[in-house]
Design an enzyme around this catalytic site. Structure first.
Site, short mmCIF file in Angstrom:
data_model
loop_
_atom_site.label_atom_id
_atom_site.label_comp_id
_atom_site.label_asym_id
_atom_site.label_seq_id
_atom_site.Cartn_x
_atom_site.Cartn_y
_atom_site.Cartn_z
N HIS A 239 42.19 37.20 45.33
CA HIS A 239 43.04 37.96 46.27
C HIS A 239 43.93 37.02 47.09
O HIS A 239 43.77 36.83 48.28
CB HIS A 239 42.27 38.95 47.13
CG HIS A 239 41.00 38.52 47.75
ND1 HIS A 239 40.87 37.38 48.51
CD2 HIS A 239 39.77 39.11 47.76
CE1 HIS A 239 39.63 37.28 48.95
NE2 HIS A 239 38.95 38.30 48.51
N GLY A 272 49.54 47.76 49.32
CA GLY A 272 50.45 47.94 50.42
C GLY A 272 49.81 47.71 51.78
O GLY A 272 50.48 47.86 52.81
N ASP A 297 39.94 45.36 44.16
CA ASP A 297 39.01 45.00 45.24
C ASP A 297 38.46 46.26 45.90
O ASP A 297 38.21 46.31 47.11
CB ASP A 297 39.68 44.10 46.27
CG ASP A 297 38.67 43.37 47.17
OD1 ASP A 297 37.45 43.43 46.89
OD2 ASP A 297 39.10 42.76 48.18
#
Length: 408
Positions: A239, A272, A297
């Protein structure tokens, strides 16, 4: 449940815009035999007489099935404490959203939780691989590939939503005994670690030697340590930009290093929330779609809507698609890979590039790209057809119908 053809029966898909490895084929046909792609043809080419069942996909776009390499759960099921039945529910939920393979992901926890989770994943994989008459009548769920350990060898200073009481340092191979293995042939084992923790670079080397996929994340490592980790075998970042020291012009850190490391891929949470769309576009522009994997995730509340949920020993609130824990930190996402794909398409990223990020790159990161991750002759028929609104109309897993919109 719809009547489902077995993977042994030939199947012909007609009329879709096919996102192939070499571009888009409009109005193409795709022949599937024994769960594999046997032929990809243009609209003017002849159709084999033995094509069997035909499914018309006119007006749809056919993508390689999405592969989620970082997902903690959905529908109230958490990978850390789920049994095989619970994981199966998640797998079917994912298939309805275009995901054909996934890597169940753990957060730091006691050793017994690791052992139980590995056992549950192993059971699910065994069930998914078992060819029985009863299973042939079922719509398959997304294929579990193994296990992803997010931690426990990560930075206390970049913990994110992870529980620091279970973090560890590394003193040698005996410290790997707590990381339970999934005992199935071909099972993938991946871990996210911070190379600056005590013994971190040695940990990278030892895991890479065992065939693990090593990803850098939850880190504040500087460029020197990151270079040593790369030399030891770390070739991916978890990430990207989240739970790592931010970019600073006098301390570029993992973000600056990652943007410039051409032989290192990264994954992004395209919800987002974790990344502003501008930051997402920046990462994709710098890394190129050939080095970016999309991930969800997703945590256990995914698919349940807004509300308060108990996750990892604390209350996680979901409001308007955003998670927050009791400390006010983002605590994972509640999206699926389908949502990530839709966001990327809405930002003007071309469908072939989105297909790379949602399927081809994840497959390459896990070392399974010879078998799946793109629409090519000889590969598994793991496919998803989307309409113009980005809704899933059909999902095939190993050539079998896992979801069909007109069956509900």
């Amino acid at each position: 449940m719809s009547e489902n053809k077995g993977a042994e029966d030939p199947l012909l898909l007609r009329g879709a815009s096919i996102i192939g490895a070499r571009g888009v084929l409009s109005g193409g046909t795709l022949l599937i035999e024994r769960g594999r792609i046997r032929r990809v043809s243009g609209p003017q080419e002849s159709i084999p007489a033995h094509a069997g069942e035909t499914i018309g996909l006119e007006g749809l776009t056919l993508y390689p099935g999405f592969i989620d390499i970082h997902i903690h759960g959905a529908l109230g099921v958490d990978v850390n404490d789920a049994d095989a039945d619970g994981l199966g529910r998640v797998a079917r939920f994912l298939a309805a959203r275009g995901v054909t393979s996934w890597l169940p992901t753990l957060v730091p926890a006691p050793d017994e939780d690791y052992a139980r989770a590995a056992s549950a994943v192993e059971q699910l994989m065994r069930e998914q691989e078992t060819d029985t008459e009863a299973r042939a009548a079922e719509e398959p769920g997304a294929r579990a590939l193994g296990l992803h350990y997010e931690g426990p060898f990560v930075s206390q200073h970049q913990c994110g939503a992870l529980r620091t009481q279970f973090f560890r340092t590394y003193a040698g191979p005996h410290d790997l005994e707590a990381l339970a293995l999934v005992g199935r042939a071909g099972a993938v084992h991946m871990t996210t670690l911070a190379p600056e923790v005590e013994g971190g670079v040695e940990l990278v080397r030892d895991l890479a030697a065992r065939g693990w996929v090593v990803s850098i994340g939850h880190t504040r490592a500087d460029a020197e340590v990151l270079e040593r980790a790369r030399a030891a075998g770390a070739r991916h970042m978890t990430h990207f930009m989240n739970a790592m020291a931010p970019l600073h012009h006098r301390a570029p850190g993992p973000v600056g290093w990652g943007l410039l490391a051409d032989d290192v891929s990264c994954d992004l949470i395209a919800d987002g929330v974790h990344l502003d769309p501008l930051a997402l576009r920046l990462a994709v522009r710098c890394k190129t779609p050939a080095r970016v994997a999309l991930i969800s995730d997703a945590v256990a509340p995914a698919g349940l809507g807004d509300g308060a949920y108990r996750v990892w020993g604390e209350t996680i609130r979901v409001e308007g698609g955003r998670t927050s824990n009791e400390r006010g930190s983002i605590a994972g996402s509640v999206i699926s890979m389908l949502d990530a794909v839709r966001l990327c398409l809405s930002l003007g990223i071309e469908p072939p590039d989105v297909a790379r990020m949602a399927a081809s790159v994840p497959a390459r990161v896990l070392g399974i790209d010879a078998d799946c991750g793109s629409i090519e002759v000889g590969k598994r028929a793991d496919l998803v057809a989307l309409d113009a609104d980005g809704s899933v109309r059909l999902t095939l897993i190993g050539g079998r119908v896992a979801f069909r919109a007109d069956s509900t």
